[in-house]
Design a protein around this motif. Structure first.
Motif, mmCIF file in Angstrom:
data_model
loop_
_atom_site.group_PDB
_atom_site.id
_atom_site.type_symbol
_atom_site.label_atom_id
_atom_site.label_comp_id
_atom_site.label_asym_id
_atom_site.label_seq_id
_atom_site.Cartn_x
_atom_site.Cartn_y
_atom_site.Cartn_z
ATOM 1 N N GLN A 183 0.865 -1.180 0.000
ATOM 2 C CA GLN A 183 0.000 0.000 0.000
ATOM 3 C C GLN A 183 0.904 1.233 0.000
ATOM 4 O OE1 GLN A 183 -2.797 -1.677 3.352
ATOM 5 N NE2 GLN A 183 -3.841 0.029 2.361
ATOM 6 N N VAL A 184 0.824 2.001 -1.076
ATOM 7 C CA VAL A 184 1.762 3.112 -1.280
ATOM 8 C C VAL A 184 0.992 4.374 -1.645
ATOM 9 C CG1 VAL A 184 3.898 3.803 -2.432
ATOM 10 C CG2 VAL A 184 3.278 1.387 -2.340
ATOM 11 N N GLU A 185 1.517 5.512 -1.189
ATOM 12 C CA GLU A 185 0.943 6.798 -1.599
ATOM 13 C C GLU A 185 2.050 7.847 -1.642
ATOM 14 O OE1 GLU A 185 -0.563 8.462 2.741
ATOM 15 O OE2 GLU A 185 -2.008 7.448 1.429
ATOM 16 N N HIS A 186 1.783 8.926 -2.377
ATOM 17 C CA HIS A 186 2.738 10.036 -2.449
ATOM 18 C C HIS A 186 2.667 10.867 -1.170
ATOM 19 C CE1 HIS A 186 4.245 9.868 -6.583
ATOM 20 N NE2 HIS A 186 3.050 9.440 -6.941
ATOM 21 N N THR A 187 3.815 11.396 -0.759
ATOM 22 C CA THR A 187 3.843 12.369 0.332
ATOM 23 C C THR A 187 3.874 13.769 -0.268
ATOM 24 O OG1 THR A 187 6.252 12.607 0.487
ATOM 25 C CG2 THR A 187 5.262 10.740 1.654
ATOM 26 N N PRO A 188 3.516 14.802 0.519
ATOM 27 C CA PRO A 188 3.568 16.175 -0.015
ATOM 28 C C PRO A 188 4.962 16.580 -0.480
ATOM 29 C CG PRO A 188 2.299 16.107 2.025
ATOM 30 C CD PRO A 188 2.927 14.753 1.865
ATOM 31 N N GLU A 189 6.001 15.915 0.065
ATOM 32 C CA GLU A 189 7.376 16.250 -0.304
ATOM 33 C C GLU A 189 7.845 15.539 -1.569
ATOM 34 O OE1 GLU A 189 6.308 16.934 3.683
ATOM 35 O OE2 GLU A 189 6.528 14.972 2.739
ATOM 36 N N GLY A 190 6.976 14.717 -2.176
ATOM 37 C CA GLY A 190 7.343 14.031 -3.402
ATOM 38 C C GLY A 190 7.968 12.658 -3.190
ATOM 39 N N ARG A 191 7.969 12.163 -1.953
ATOM 40 C CA ARG A 191 8.482 10.822 -1.685
ATOM 41 C C ARG A 191 7.328 9.839 -1.765
ATOM 42 N NH1 ARG A 191 11.762 10.951 3.783
ATOM 43 N NH2 ARG A 191 13.085 9.437 2.736
ATOM 44 N N LEU A 192 7.641 8.561 -1.549
ATOM 45 C CA LEU A 192 6.608 7.529 -1.482
ATOM 46 C C LEU A 192 6.523 7.020 -0.058
ATOM 47 C CD1 LEU A 192 7.267 5.444 -4.734
ATOM 48 C CD2 LEU A 192 5.567 7.243 -4.361
ATOM 49 N N SER A 193 5.302 6.847 0.424
ATOM 50 C CA SER A 193 5.063 6.351 1.779
ATOM 51 C C SER A 193 4.423 4.976 1.671
ATOM 52 C CB SER A 193 4.147 7.310 2.535
ATOM 53 O OG SER A 193 3.864 6.812 3.814
ATOM 54 N N VAL A 194 5.091 3.983 2.274
ATOM 55 C CA VAL A 194 4.650 2.595 2.190
ATOM 56 C C VAL A 194 4.223 2.118 3.575
ATOM 57 C CG1 VAL A 194 5.273 0.267 1.426
ATOM 58 C CG2 VAL A 194 6.415 2.257 0.420
ATOM 59 N N ILE A 195 3.047 1.483 3.667
ATOM 60 C CA ILE A 195 2.627 0.898 4.938
ATOM 61 C C ILE A 195 3.467 -0.340 5.190
ATOM 62 C CG2 ILE A 195 0.743 -0.172 6.215
ATOM 63 C CD1 ILE A 195 -1.197 1.609 4.719
ATOM 64 N N ALA A 196 4.406 -0.233 6.125
ATOM 65 C CA ALA A 196 5.339 -1.323 6.425
ATOM 66 C C ALA A 196 6.142 -0.939 7.653
ATOM 67 C CB ALA A 196 6.288 -1.571 5.250
ATOM 68 N N ASP A 197 6.671 -1.939 8.367
ATOM 69 C CA ASP A 197 7.552 -1.613 9.479
ATOM 70 C C ASP A 197 8.998 -1.660 9.000
ATOM 71 O OD1 ASP A 197 8.413 -4.312 9.489
ATOM 72 O OD2 ASP A 197 6.920 -4.869 10.973
ATOM 73 N N GLU A 198 9.913 -1.279 9.903
ATOM 74 C CA GLU A 198 11.318 -1.135 9.499
ATOM 75 C C GLU A 198 11.940 -2.452 9.043
ATOM 76 O OE1 GLU A 198 11.032 -0.951 14.061
ATOM 77 O OE2 GLU A 198 9.995 -0.132 12.310
ATOM 78 N N ARG A 199 11.357 -3.589 9.435
ATOM 79 C CA ARG A 199 11.902 -4.890 9.030
ATOM 80 C C ARG A 199 11.665 -5.181 7.556
ATOM 81 N NH1 ARG A 199 8.868 -8.256 13.609
ATOM 82 N NH2 ARG A 199 7.266 -6.838 12.833
ATOM 83 N N SER A 200 10.799 -4.390 6.939
ATOM 84 C CA SER A 200 10.473 -4.615 5.526
ATOM 85 C C SER A 200 11.393 -3.859 4.580
ATOM 86 C CB SER A 200 9.017 -4.195 5.260
ATOM 87 O OG SER A 200 8.114 -4.880 6.103
ATOM 88 N N GLY A 201 12.362 -3.147 5.135
ATOM 89 C CA GLY A 201 13.226 -2.315 4.301
ATOM 90 C C GLY A 201 13.971 -3.084 3.231
ATOM 91 N N ALA A 202 14.523 -4.237 3.591
ATOM 92 C CA ALA A 202 15.295 -5.023 2.622
ATOM 93 C C ALA A 202 14.411 -5.482 1.471
ATOM 94 C CB ALA A 202 15.939 -6.220 3.317
ATOM 95 N N GLU A 203 13.185 -5.887 1.800
ATOM 96 C CA GLU A 203 12.272 -6.362 0.757
ATOM 97 C C GLU A 203 11.887 -5.236 -0.193
ATOM 98 O OE1 GLU A 203 8.125 -8.983 0.503
ATOM 99 O OE2 GLU A 203 9.077 -8.594 2.456
ATOM 100 N N LEU A 204 11.658 -4.048 0.355
ATOM 101 C CA LEU A 204 11.342 -2.893 -0.486
ATOM 102 C C LEU A 204 12.509 -2.550 -1.399
ATOM 103 C CD1 LEU A 204 9.580 -0.594 2.149
ATOM 104 C CD2 LEU A 204 8.482 -1.731 0.210
#
Length: 317
Positions: free
Chosen positions: A247-268
């Motif tokens: 589940q992803v959406e744009h942030t006002p700063e132009g980044r992407l925000s993903v619903i996930a915890d920090e353990r999902s970083g490698a998979e992303l």
């Protein structure tokens, strides 16, 4: 042990119900935040606990003594309710000495509280020269004169500039570390989140939440904000992650925000790499106490007004 207990505490003012069936168990020691929208009943609760207002029904205990006999516990309670009032032309020390004499307290206690709140060296200046932050410190010093086990502060950072807020925040933390229980009523959620261990949320006189701040923050949605090396890759990265089930959406700063915890970083990171996209940043983001509060109580005055009217209508029917 509990510092305060209430059972079915209710207070009505004519046709207005300020508190309704409030049942609380508040732990000793630490800083307890009391929050809620304007008109939620926070000040009424404080006044009941201080013996200034009698409840319509229900019961409560403060320091294991019933509120029907406030004389049994008020000598162990310090309070700062609304703006502290002092004689402007007199010094901080003289103002405190006058209060100490009225309460039959030794002069040595004045010296102790001046040191606790950090006003030693400024204590001979007239209060009219004090900044708002210094006046708040002096108000807390007055509340500390009886060496209380319980300190109740109503909006202690109200009107302070950022440096004054930081000063009061540090003072509250020091008081809690010394073994006191400090109850802070405030509308500044960021400050409550920073300094409080335990939280009470009241809405329209009803208890919404009572428990550790960490437990409430654990309910927030965990997210990771990510940035592609090249801005042109952001849309492709969004499509890749969405296709992968994130589940992803744009942030006002132009980044992407993903619903996930920090353990999902490698998979992303692997998902981005499969699309030939290099990530330049990956930042875990936790939801704030303010977000939870607005979800619990309403996001605007219009929401609150509509909800209050609906609640009154249901009660009338």
């Amino acid at each position: 042990m509990n510092v305060i207990r209430t059972a079915g505490l209710t207070r009505r003012f004519g046709g207005v119900t300020a508190l309704e069936g409030l049942t609380l168990d508040l732990p000793r020691a630490g800083v307890i935040g009391l929050v809620g929208p304007n008109g939620s009943g926070k000040s009424t609760l404080i006044r009941i606990l201080l013996g200034l207002v009698a409840p319509t029904s229900g019961s409560a205990e403060v320091l294991n003594e019933p509120i029907s006999a406030p004389g049994r516990y008020l000598n162990r309670v310090g309070a700062l309710v609304e703006n502290p009032a002092f004689v402007p032309g007199l010094s901080a020390r003289v103002n405190l000495m006058s209060l100490a004499r009225l309460r039959g307290l030794p002069a040595s206690r004045v010296e102790e509280v001046l040191q606790i709140v950090g006003l030693t060296g400024r204590d001979t200046e007239p209060v009219k020269r004090f900044s708002l932050g210094m006046k708040q410190r002096l108000g807390i010093a007055a509340a500390l004169l009886p060496d209380p086990d319980l300190l109740i502060l109503d909006e202690p950072t109200n009107g302070l500039d950022p440096s004054g807020i930081v000063e009061i925040r540090g003072l509250l933390a020091d008081l809690a570390r010394a073994g006191r229980t400090v109850i802070v009523s405030s509308h500044l959620l960021a400050e409550i989140e920073t300094v409080c261990d335990f939280l009470v949320v009241i809405r329209f006189g009803h208890l919404v939440y009572s428990g550790p701040v960490t437990d409430l923050l654990a309910r927030t949605e965990k997210r990771i904000e990510i940035s592609a090396e090249h801005e042109r890759d952001t849309s492709s990265l969004l499509a890749l992650l969405s296709a992968d089930g994130w589940q992803v959406e744009h942030t006002p700063e132009g980044r992407l925000s993903v619903i996930a915890d920090e353990r999902s970083g490698a998979e992303l990171n692997r998902c981005a790499a499969r699309g030939g996209i290099t990530l330049t940043s990956m930042t875990p983001v936790r939801g704030s106490l303010e977000e939870i509060f607005l979800h619990m109580t309403g996001s605007s005055d219009q929401d609150l007004t509509a909800d209050r009217a609906a609640a009154a209508e249901r009660k009338a029917s």
